[in-house]
Write an enzyme that holds these catalytic residues in place. Structure first.
Site, PDB file in Angstrom:
ATOM      1  N   TYR A 179     -47.556  25.488  42.698  1.00 15.89           N
ATOM      2  CA  TYR A 179     -47.295  24.087  42.346  1.00 15.89           C
ATOM      3  C   TYR A 179     -46.240  23.504  43.270  1.00 15.89           C
ATOM      4  O   TYR A 179     -45.396  24.218  43.825  1.00 15.89           O
ATOM      5  CB  TYR A 179     -46.852  23.956  40.887  1.00 15.89           C
ATOM      6  CG  TYR A 179     -45.521  24.610  40.562  1.00 15.89           C
ATOM      7  CD1 TYR A 179     -44.327  23.891  40.653  1.00 15.89           C
ATOM      8  CD2 TYR A 179     -45.457  25.949  40.159  1.00 15.89           C
ATOM      9  CE1 TYR A 179     -43.112  24.489  40.357  1.00 15.89           C
ATOM     10  CE2 TYR A 179     -44.251  26.549  39.859  1.00 15.89           C
ATOM     11  CZ  TYR A 179     -43.077  25.820  39.956  1.00 15.89           C
ATOM     12  OH  TYR A 179     -41.867  26.410  39.669  1.00 15.89           O
ATOM     13  N   CYS A 180     -46.320  22.201  43.472  1.00 18.66           N
ATOM     14  CA  CYS A 180     -45.334  21.449  44.243  1.00 18.66           C
ATOM     15  C   CYS A 180     -45.367  20.011  43.720  1.00 18.66           C
ATOM     16  O   CYS A 180     -46.070  19.722  42.755  1.00 18.66           O
ATOM     17  CB  CYS A 180     -45.609  21.521  45.741  1.00 18.66           C
ATOM     18  SG  CYS A 180     -47.282  21.012  46.198  1.00 18.66           S
ATOM     19  N   THR A 181     -44.629  19.124  44.324  1.00 18.07           N
ATOM     20  CA  THR A 181     -44.436  17.786  43.759  1.00 18.07           C
ATOM     21  C   THR A 181     -45.754  17.056  43.520  1.00 18.07           C
ATOM     22  O   THR A 181     -46.099  16.716  42.386  1.00 18.07           O
ATOM     23  CB  THR A 181     -43.536  16.945  44.673  1.00 18.07           C
ATOM     24  OG1 THR A 181     -42.331  17.659  44.936  1.00 18.07           O
ATOM     25  CG2 THR A 181     -43.203  15.609  44.004  1.00 18.07           C
ATOM     26  N   CYS A 186     -48.974  22.693  48.468  1.00 19.28           N
ATOM     27  CA  CYS A 186     -49.813  23.789  47.963  1.00 19.28           C
ATOM     28  C   CYS A 186     -51.151  23.870  48.681  1.00 19.28           C
ATOM     29  O   CYS A 186     -51.761  24.945  48.733  1.00 19.28           O
ATOM     30  CB  CYS A 186     -50.027  23.632  46.460  1.00 19.28           C
ATOM     31  SG  CYS A 186     -48.532  23.919  45.498  1.00 19.28           S
ATOM     32  N   VAL A 208     -47.072  18.679  40.279  1.00 19.85           N
ATOM     33  CA  VAL A 208     -46.256  18.505  39.080  1.00 19.85           C
ATOM     34  C   VAL A 208     -46.356  17.078  38.562  1.00 19.85           C
ATOM     35  O   VAL A 208     -46.300  16.841  37.352  1.00 19.85           O
ATOM     36  CB  VAL A 208     -44.787  18.870  39.373  1.00 19.85           C
ATOM     37  CG1 VAL A 208     -43.919  18.673  38.132  1.00 19.85           C
ATOM     38  CG2 VAL A 208     -44.669  20.301  39.870  1.00 19.85           C
TER      39      VAL A 208
END
Length: 292
Positions: A179-181, A186, A208
């Site tokens: 996961y990333c912002t 990703c 996210v």
């Protein structure tokens, strides 16, 4: 504010840069856009009507017709200016030669899961599922998925070394959810992981941001989301958990502040009281060492 990316082959990124500059400037938008032969990654802010026009016109370009735009609240002044750059990568992992992109996106990346599918996977398989943070380690200090593995990275360029070190080889037969912002990091990270023998790799569709929109603070995410503009963070509900503490007095806080020393890039976690003290926002000696 709009957050977006598209992995798609661009034959002439410089021509796309000039077009995007003209479009954004005509609409009064500010923000940061990065282009490469792999596609586009951007965050822009401005008037709501102008942003809607930007979406329509950007999607008229055939390569960007399916681009997914994510909205977030802002004033339109989160960025001081408009910056558009052409680089080797739209996310700087330092491995442009590894990434393969076609008209459908990244070739060989992880399977996309909706926020609901993420929860279902965890409910079905429990401890077989591992969350893997695809962001810089400091971002995880104020928010992360429960039980997530947070690699010790200061920039995205550190991930290749971390993966090659062997310290995460024990995850190669587990279900790894990265996961990333907003999802863009990703896309690359899952491709790098699969190239190195991680067998079952997923990524959260929309990152996210989309997970928080779907479940707020009632799901598997805890804390605040760090964001790379003037806001520095966002919460998904008034009930967001505070995971970190003030580096001056140890009071619980999730508020990052830019160091007052302009030569220092380090962020400081400060409570409201310490932030109000001008001397508190001056960096410590170790900050100066880090900025060299």
């Amino acid at each position: 504010m709009l957050l977006y990316y598209a992995f798609t082959p661009l034959a002439d990124p410089e021509a796309v840069r000039l077009w995007q500059w003209t479009l954004c400037d005509s609409l009064g938008l500010k923000g940061r856009i990065i282009l490469s032969s792999h596609g586009m990654n951007g965050t822009v802010g401005g008037d709501m009507r102008a942003l809607k026009k930007y979406i329509r016109r950007t999607r008229q370009f055939p390569a960007f017709k399916e681009i997914d735009f994510k909205w977030s609240e802002g004033t339109g002044n989160e960025f001081p200016r408009l910056r558009i750059r052409v680089r080797d990568e739209i996310v700087s992992f330092g491995a442009p030669g590894e990434l393969k992109v076609d008209e459908h996106g990244v070739v060989g990346g992880g399977r996309h899961l909706t926020p609901l599918e993420v929860n279902e996977l965890v409910a079905q398989r429990g401890e077989e599922v591992v969350f893997f943070d695809g962001r810089n380690a400091f971002e995880a200090e104020i928010g992360r998925f429960k039980g997530a593995i947070v690699p010790d990275v200061g920039t995205t360029r550190d991930f290749v070394g971390e993966l090659d070190s062997g310290k995460f080889d024990h995850l190669k037969d587990k279900a790894v959810v990265t996961y990333c912002t907003g999802g863009v990091r990703c896309e690359v990270l899952t491709s790098l992981m699969r190239n190195r023998g991680f067998n079952e790799v997923y990524q959260i569709d929309g990152g996210v941001v989309r997970y928080g929109e779907a479940f707020g603070d009632r799901g598997l995410w805890e804390g605040s989301l760090y964001i790379f503009d003037g806001r520095l963070k966002q919460e998904f509900s008034p009930d967001a958990k505070v995971l970190s503490s003030c580096e001056r007095c140890a009071v619980a806080t999730s508020n990052y502040h830019n160091c007052a020393n302009l030569a220092c890039r380090k962020l400081l976690l400060l409570c409201n009281e310490c932030a109000a003290d001008n001397t508190s926002t001056n960096c410590r000696p170790e900050h100066a060492e880090l900025s060299r």
